[in-house]
Design an enzyme around this catalytic site. Sequence first.
Site, PDB file in Angstrom:
ATOM      1  N   ASP A  28     -68.948  16.660 -24.623  1.00  0.00           N
ATOM      2  CA  ASP A  28     -69.252  17.275 -25.920  1.00  0.00           C
ATOM      3  C   ASP A  28     -68.497  18.586 -26.102  1.00  0.00           C
ATOM      4  OD1 ASP A  28     -70.442  17.510 -28.351  1.00  0.00           O
ATOM      5  OD2 ASP A  28     -72.369  18.207 -27.583  1.00  0.00           O
ATOM      6  N   GLY A  29     -68.210  18.901 -27.354  1.00  0.00           N
ATOM      7  CA  GLY A  29     -67.610  20.198 -27.681  1.00  0.00           C
ATOM      8  C   GLY A  29     -66.137  20.128 -28.028  1.00  0.00           C
ATOM      9  N   GLY A  31     -64.724  19.052 -30.814  1.00  0.00           N
ATOM     10  CA  GLY A  31     -64.498  19.516 -32.183  1.00  0.00           C
ATOM     11  C   GLY A  31     -64.522  21.034 -32.252  1.00  0.00           C
ATOM     12  N   HIS A  45     -60.125  16.174 -29.207  1.00  0.00           N
ATOM     13  CA  HIS A  45     -60.345  14.927 -28.463  1.00  0.00           C
ATOM     14  C   HIS A  45     -59.183  14.660 -27.500  1.00  0.00           C
ATOM     15  CE1 HIS A  45     -63.866  14.326 -30.754  1.00  0.00           C
ATOM     16  NE2 HIS A  45     -63.253  14.040 -31.889  1.00  0.00           N
ATOM     17  N   THR A  74     -72.845   4.717 -30.694  1.00  0.00           N
ATOM     18  CA  THR A  74     -73.032   3.800 -31.832  1.00  0.00           C
ATOM     19  C   THR A  74     -73.115   4.594 -33.147  1.00  0.00           C
ATOM     20  OG1 THR A  74     -75.376   3.854 -31.214  1.00  0.00           O
ATOM     21  CG2 THR A  74     -74.160   1.890 -30.622  1.00  0.00           C
ATOM     22  N   ASN A  76     -71.230   7.352 -33.708  1.00  0.00           N
ATOM     23  CA  ASN A  76     -69.962   8.047 -33.971  1.00  0.00           C
ATOM     24  C   ASN A  76     -69.087   7.359 -35.037  1.00  0.00           C
ATOM     25  OD1 ASN A  76     -69.527   9.250 -30.553  1.00  0.00           O
ATOM     26  ND2 ASN A  76     -70.368  10.293 -32.326  1.00  0.00           N
ATOM     27  N   TRP A  77     -69.435   6.112 -35.418  1.00  0.00           N
ATOM     28  CA  TRP A  77     -68.687   5.455 -36.501  1.00  0.00           C
ATOM     29  C   TRP A  77     -68.823   6.220 -37.809  1.00  0.00           C
ATOM     30  CZ3 TRP A  77     -65.460   1.906 -34.821  1.00  0.00           C
ATOM     31  CH2 TRP A  77     -65.785   1.114 -33.702  1.00  0.00           C
ATOM     32  N   ARG A 201     -79.470  18.181 -25.085  1.00  0.00           N
ATOM     33  CA  ARG A 201     -80.012  16.871 -25.479  1.00  0.00           C
ATOM     34  C   ARG A 201     -79.359  15.770 -24.658  1.00  0.00           C
ATOM     35  NH1 ARG A 201     -78.766  19.106 -30.365  1.00  0.00           N
ATOM     36  NH2 ARG A 201     -76.721  18.122 -30.449  1.00  0.00           N
ATOM     37  N   SER A 203     -79.063  12.639 -26.243  1.00  0.00           N
ATOM     38  CA  SER A 203     -78.356  11.909 -27.310  1.00  0.00           C
ATOM     39  C   SER A 203     -78.183  10.421 -27.023  1.00  0.00           C
ATOM     40  CB  SER A 203     -76.995  12.557 -27.596  1.00  0.00           C
ATOM     41  OG  SER A 203     -77.160  13.871 -28.033  1.00  0.00           O
TER      42      SER A 203
END
Length: 247
Positions: A28-29, A31, A45, A74, A76-77, A201, A203
């Site tokens: 994560d992170g 972005g 990414h 699921t 992330n789409w 979290r 997630s």
Amino acid sequence: MAIFNNKKNGAEERLPENLPQHIGFIMDGNGRWAKKRGLPRTFGHTEGAKTFRKIVRYCKDIGIPYISFYAFSTENWKRPKDEVNAIMNLFREYIIDVRNYLSENTRMIFLGDISELDEDLQQKIRDLEYDTKDYKEMTLMMAVNYGGRAEIANATRQIAQKVKDGELEISDINENTVNDFLYTHEAPDVDLIIRPSGELRLSNFLIWQSAYAEYYFTDVLWPDFTPKELDKALIEFSKRGRRFGGV
Ligand code: FPP
């Protein structure tokens, strides 16, 4: 569960006695890493994929037998199409490249419903899984189009089908039965989950398999996560008293 010690390459001196057998990473992170630099999210990414490679190699060097990475959920789409495409292209590159940078003995398994990916990517994934199926030194699991609840629902459907077909008695269904139908069925439960970027979290990552996991959170963003950061998590892990419900 006893944690076996298979440390190597200097890890014996540097790292604690009890290393986890299975580590899960929530990458994560990416972005935020890009945003801080005024760059498009996709750059984050790309950097995240570089970190992934470094961490995989390091885990192999120190002898961690099972590692799992949450690469695409699921949910992330829902991201912008160009971001989704960029991540899918990183998977394509990874699959081509992985044969070179991780020499033999690493088994590759994908966790999740890959039937929703582009056909070429599905084929590449199936080939990679097949070609590495006999490798034993390390197992690398990549969660793509993965959700823990979807995984349990999928297991439930398969178990129900077995009952319907007369191959399984309802009274014989236990925790091991469920485990046998999870994407991770060949791996031990995850011992340590690492989530960078300051979010606290799970997630929907490995929710069944993490029943007794330890968690390690850090503010470092995934593209900045280094083997040194991993060492910190391993040292912290070694200090936790894991009792698995005992005293
Ligand atoms: C979460 O960070 C990251 C993702 C949803 C994608 C992770 C994908 C990669 C690291 C590339 C995968 C490719 C390989 C080969 C491993 P975020 O975008 O939610 O970050 P933010 O919370 O800062 O916005």
